[in-house]
Design a protein around this motif. Structure first.
Motif, PDB file in Angstrom:
ATOM      1  N   HIS A  98      25.137   8.858 -30.548  1.00  0.00           N
ATOM      2  CA  HIS A  98      24.853   8.108 -31.811  1.00  0.00           C
ATOM      3  C   HIS A  98      23.381   9.010 -32.120  1.00  0.00           C
ATOM      4  O   HIS A  98      23.422   9.510 -33.436  1.00  0.00           O
ATOM      5  CB  HIS A  98      24.587   6.778 -31.571  1.00  0.00           C
ATOM      6  CG  HIS A  98      24.438   6.252 -33.121  1.00  0.00           C
ATOM      7  ND1 HIS A  98      25.691   5.802 -33.458  1.00  0.00           N
ATOM      8  CD2 HIS A  98      23.441   5.898 -33.968  1.00  0.00           C
ATOM      9  CE1 HIS A  98      25.362   5.318 -34.778  1.00  0.00           C
ATOM     10  NE2 HIS A  98      24.047   5.338 -35.042  1.00  0.00           N
ATOM     11  N   TYR A  99      22.522   9.664 -31.351  1.00  0.00           N
ATOM     12  CA  TYR A  99      21.408  10.158 -31.870  1.00  0.00           C
ATOM     13  C   TYR A  99      21.912  11.945 -32.231  1.00  0.00           C
ATOM     14  O   TYR A  99      21.608  12.060 -33.389  1.00  0.00           O
ATOM     15  CB  TYR A  99      20.514  10.633 -30.432  1.00  0.00           C
ATOM     16  CG  TYR A  99      19.780  11.852 -30.641  1.00  0.00           C
ATOM     17  CD1 TYR A  99      18.365  11.570 -31.069  1.00  0.00           C
ATOM     18  CD2 TYR A  99      19.940  13.371 -30.169  1.00  0.00           C
ATOM     19  CE1 TYR A  99      17.604  12.645 -31.194  1.00  0.00           C
ATOM     20  CE2 TYR A  99      19.167  14.171 -30.475  1.00  0.00           C
ATOM     21  CZ  TYR A  99      17.976  13.940 -30.815  1.00  0.00           C
ATOM     22  OH  TYR A  99      17.114  14.952 -30.843  1.00  0.00           O
ATOM     23  N   CYS A 100      22.981  12.154 -31.505  1.00  0.00           N
ATOM     24  CA  CYS A 100      23.602  13.546 -32.263  1.00  0.00           C
ATOM     25  C   CYS A 100      24.131  13.389 -33.402  1.00  0.00           C
ATOM     26  O   CYS A 100      24.086  14.136 -34.521  1.00  0.00           O
ATOM     27  CB  CYS A 100      24.483  14.072 -31.200  1.00  0.00           C
ATOM     28  SG  CYS A 100      23.887  14.502 -29.689  1.00  0.00           S
ATOM     29  N   LYS A 101      24.746  12.330 -33.812  1.00  0.00           N
ATOM     30  CA  LYS A 101      25.403  12.053 -35.043  1.00  0.00           C
ATOM     31  C   LYS A 101      24.480  11.890 -36.139  1.00  0.00           C
ATOM     32  O   LYS A 101      24.493  12.560 -37.310  1.00  0.00           O
ATOM     33  CB  LYS A 101      26.133  10.649 -34.821  1.00  0.00           C
ATOM     34  CG  LYS A 101      27.130  10.266 -36.250  1.00  0.00           C
ATOM     35  CD  LYS A 101      27.627   8.935 -36.012  1.00  0.00           C
ATOM     36  CE  LYS A 101      28.060   8.460 -37.473  1.00  0.00           C
ATOM     37  NZ  LYS A 101      28.889   7.220 -37.144  1.00  0.00           N
ATOM     38  N   LEU A 102      23.205  11.219 -35.858  1.00  0.00           N
ATOM     39  CA  LEU A 102      22.226  11.065 -36.859  1.00  0.00           C
ATOM     40  C   LEU A 102      21.478  12.582 -37.174  1.00  0.00           C
ATOM     41  O   LEU A 102      21.257  12.773 -38.247  1.00  0.00           O
ATOM     42  CB  LEU A 102      21.187   9.946 -36.596  1.00  0.00           C
ATOM     43  CG  LEU A 102      21.664   8.640 -36.426  1.00  0.00           C
ATOM     44  CD1 LEU A 102      20.658   7.677 -35.706  1.00  0.00           C
ATOM     45  CD2 LEU A 102      21.713   8.151 -37.975  1.00  0.00           C
ATOM     46  N   ARG A 103      21.252  13.252 -35.858  1.00  0.00           N
ATOM     47  CA  ARG A 103      20.579  14.594 -35.850  1.00  0.00           C
ATOM     48  C   ARG A 103      21.376  15.514 -36.852  1.00  0.00           C
ATOM     49  O   ARG A 103      20.628  16.420 -37.647  1.00  0.00           O
ATOM     50  CB  ARG A 103      20.488  14.914 -34.508  1.00  0.00           C
ATOM     51  CG  ARG A 103      20.018  16.279 -34.241  1.00  0.00           C
ATOM     52  CD  ARG A 103      20.211  16.752 -33.046  1.00  0.00           C
ATOM     53  NE  ARG A 103      21.491  17.083 -32.708  1.00  0.00           N
ATOM     54  CZ  ARG A 103      22.223  17.662 -31.469  1.00  0.00           C
ATOM     55  NH1 ARG A 103      21.619  17.732 -30.428  1.00  0.00           N
ATOM     56  NH2 ARG A 103      23.516  17.755 -31.532  1.00  0.00           N
ATOM     57  N   ASP A 104      22.771  15.249 -36.873  1.00  0.00           N
ATOM     58  CA  ASP A 104      23.331  16.398 -37.237  1.00  0.00           C
ATOM     59  C   ASP A 104      23.896  15.975 -38.698  1.00  0.00           C
ATOM     60  O   ASP A 104      24.698  16.685 -39.424  1.00  0.00           O
ATOM     61  CB  ASP A 104      24.712  16.769 -36.336  1.00  0.00           C
ATOM     62  CG  ASP A 104      24.288  17.225 -35.209  1.00  0.00           C
ATOM     63  OD1 ASP A 104      23.284  17.976 -35.020  1.00  0.00           O
ATOM     64  OD2 ASP A 104      25.171  17.338 -34.162  1.00  0.00           O
ATOM     65  N   ASP A 105      23.497  14.888 -39.200  1.00  0.00           N
ATOM     66  CA  ASP A 105      23.904  14.394 -40.732  1.00  0.00           C
ATOM     67  C   ASP A 105      22.880  14.847 -41.655  1.00  0.00           C
ATOM     68  O   ASP A 105      21.724  14.128 -41.613  1.00  0.00           O
ATOM     69  CB  ASP A 105      23.954  12.823 -40.571  1.00  0.00           C
ATOM     70  CG  ASP A 105      24.556  12.337 -41.947  1.00  0.00           C
ATOM     71  OD1 ASP A 105      24.338  12.935 -42.932  1.00  0.00           O
ATOM     72  OD2 ASP A 105      25.087  11.195 -41.755  1.00  0.00           O
TER      73      ASP A 105
END
Length: 303
Positions: A98-105
Motif C-alpha cells: 500500500h505504501y508503494c501504491k501511494l508512493r507511485d500515485d
C-alpha cells in the motif's frame, strides 16, 4: 494553538500535528497493535475540522508505515509526502504494497527534499495559512544520500533514506523528526545540512545507540527536550546533560503549544519529570509539566 502527539506504539512511530492553521499532519504510522482502532479514531476526530490533511513518510520501513492501508481506508490519504524512491523488499507486506501504491500515485504523492516548498506545507495564502513545515533533508544531489537510496532500492537497508522534518510556530516552539538516521550517516552529512536551535527533538532510530545524534548536531540544535522512543532499554542512548522524556515510561506524549509555552502531558498517570516547571495545567489528563521556549533571541547575552 498547536497540539503535537507522539503515540506509544512499541517499536515504531506514529505522530500527529494539529496545527494552529487549517492543517493537520500525520508523520509515520505503526498501526498493527491492539490500540490501532483507537488511534485511527483519534486521528479522524482531531483532523475533522481541518481543510488540509497530509501524511509524511520519513522512510520505507514497516514500523513507520505499518497499517497504512487501514488508515487510508478510514481517512483517505490524499496528500502523501515521501522521499522519491523505487525501494523493493523481499517480504512485501500488505502495508508495504500500500505504501508503494501511494508512493507511485502521482495524483497523491508529493516528493520531498531539502528546501522544497508547497502550498500549504510552508506557503500560505488568503485561503489558509502555512503549516510551518520545512524539509531539511534529503539533499538528493548528495553522494551519501545517493548511496543510501541505492541501498534501499537494492533491498539492503532503508534507515539512511530518512527525511528530516522540522515544524516551527510563529511564537518560536520548534520540533524535529529524524526518522531512523544512523549516527555514522549523520556525521557524514554534518556540513551539508542546516541545523538551528530546536525546542524538542525526537531522537533518531527510536532512541537507539545506533541512532545517537552526534555532538556536532546537538551543539547546533541545542534542544530543550529530547524524546527517546520505545526501543528496548538496553539499546537506548540517554543523552546525559539534556532533559529527556522516555516514551517507554511516559506512554503517549502530548505537547500543547501555547504562545511561548510547551505544556506536556503523559498517558501514564504515574509518570513525572523533575526538570519541568509546574504551571498548573489541566487541559488534558496526565499533566507532567511545562517549559518556556528558548530561541536565538532569548539566548543572546544582555547588551
Amino acid at each position: 494553538m498547536t497540539i503535537i502527539k507522539s503515540f506509544a506504539v512499541g517499536n515504531g512511530d506514529t505522530f500527529y500535528i494539529k496545527h494552529n492553521s487549517d492543517n493537520f499532519t500525520i508523520i509515520d504510522c505503526d498501526l498493527n497493535d491492539e490500540n490501532a482502532d483507537t488511534i485511527i479514531e483519534e486521528l479522524k476526530a482531531e483532523s475533522a475540522d481541518k481543510g488540509i490533511t497530509r501524511f509524511v513518510s520519513t522512510h520505507p520501513d514497516d514500523d513507520h508505515f505499518g497499517g497504512i492501508e487501514r488508515l487510508d481506508a478510514e481517512m483517505p490519504i490524499r496528500n502523501f509526502y515521501v522521499v522519491k524512491n523505487k525501494v523493493i523488499k523481499d517480504d512485501e507486506t500488505t502495508s508495504f504494497e500500500h505504501y508503494c501504491k501511494l508512493r507511485d500515485d502521482t495524483g497523491k504523492a508529493f516528493y520531498i527534499y531539502k528546501g522544497c516548498s508547497r502550498r500549504w506545507m510552508n506557503q500560505g495564502n488568503d485561503e489558509r495559512g502555512s503549516a510551518g513545515i520545512k524539509i531539511l533533508w534529503p539533499d538528493t544531489s548528495n553522494e551519501h544520500f545517493k548511496d543510501a537510496l541505492a541501498d534501499g532500492e537494492a533491498g539492503i537497508a532503508y534507515n539512511n533514506m530518512s527525511a528530516l522534518v522540522r515544524y516551527a510556530t510563529a511564537d518560536g516552539a520548534s520540533f524535529l523528526w529524524l526518522g531512523d538516521l544512523e549516527t555514522d550517516f549523520m556525521e557524514k552529512i554534518t556540513d551539508n545540512i542546516d541545523l538551528t536551535k530546536t525546542t524538542v527533538v525526537f531522537a533518531a532510530h527510536h532512541g537507539r545507540k545506533s541512532g545517537k545524534i552526534p555532538d556536532t548536531w546537538l551543539e547546533k540544535l541545542d534542544p530543550q527536550i529530547i524524546v527517546i522512543g520505545e526501543a528496548p532499554s538496553r539499546h537506548l542512548h540517554y543523552y546525559t546533560g539534556y532533559k529527556v522524556i522516555t516514551q517507554n515510561k511516559a506512554g503517549d506524549i502530548t505537547f500543547d503549544l501555547e504562545d511561548d509555552k510547551v505544556h506536556i502531558y503523559s498517558s501514564n498517570p504515574n509518570y513525572s519529570h523533575k526538570g519541568l516547571k509546574d504551571e498548573q495545567q489541566n487541559k488534558y489528563p496526565g499533566y507532567v509539566g511545562s517549559i518556556t521556549v528558548e530561541n536565538e533571541y532569548t539566548l543572546e547575552p544582555a547588551k
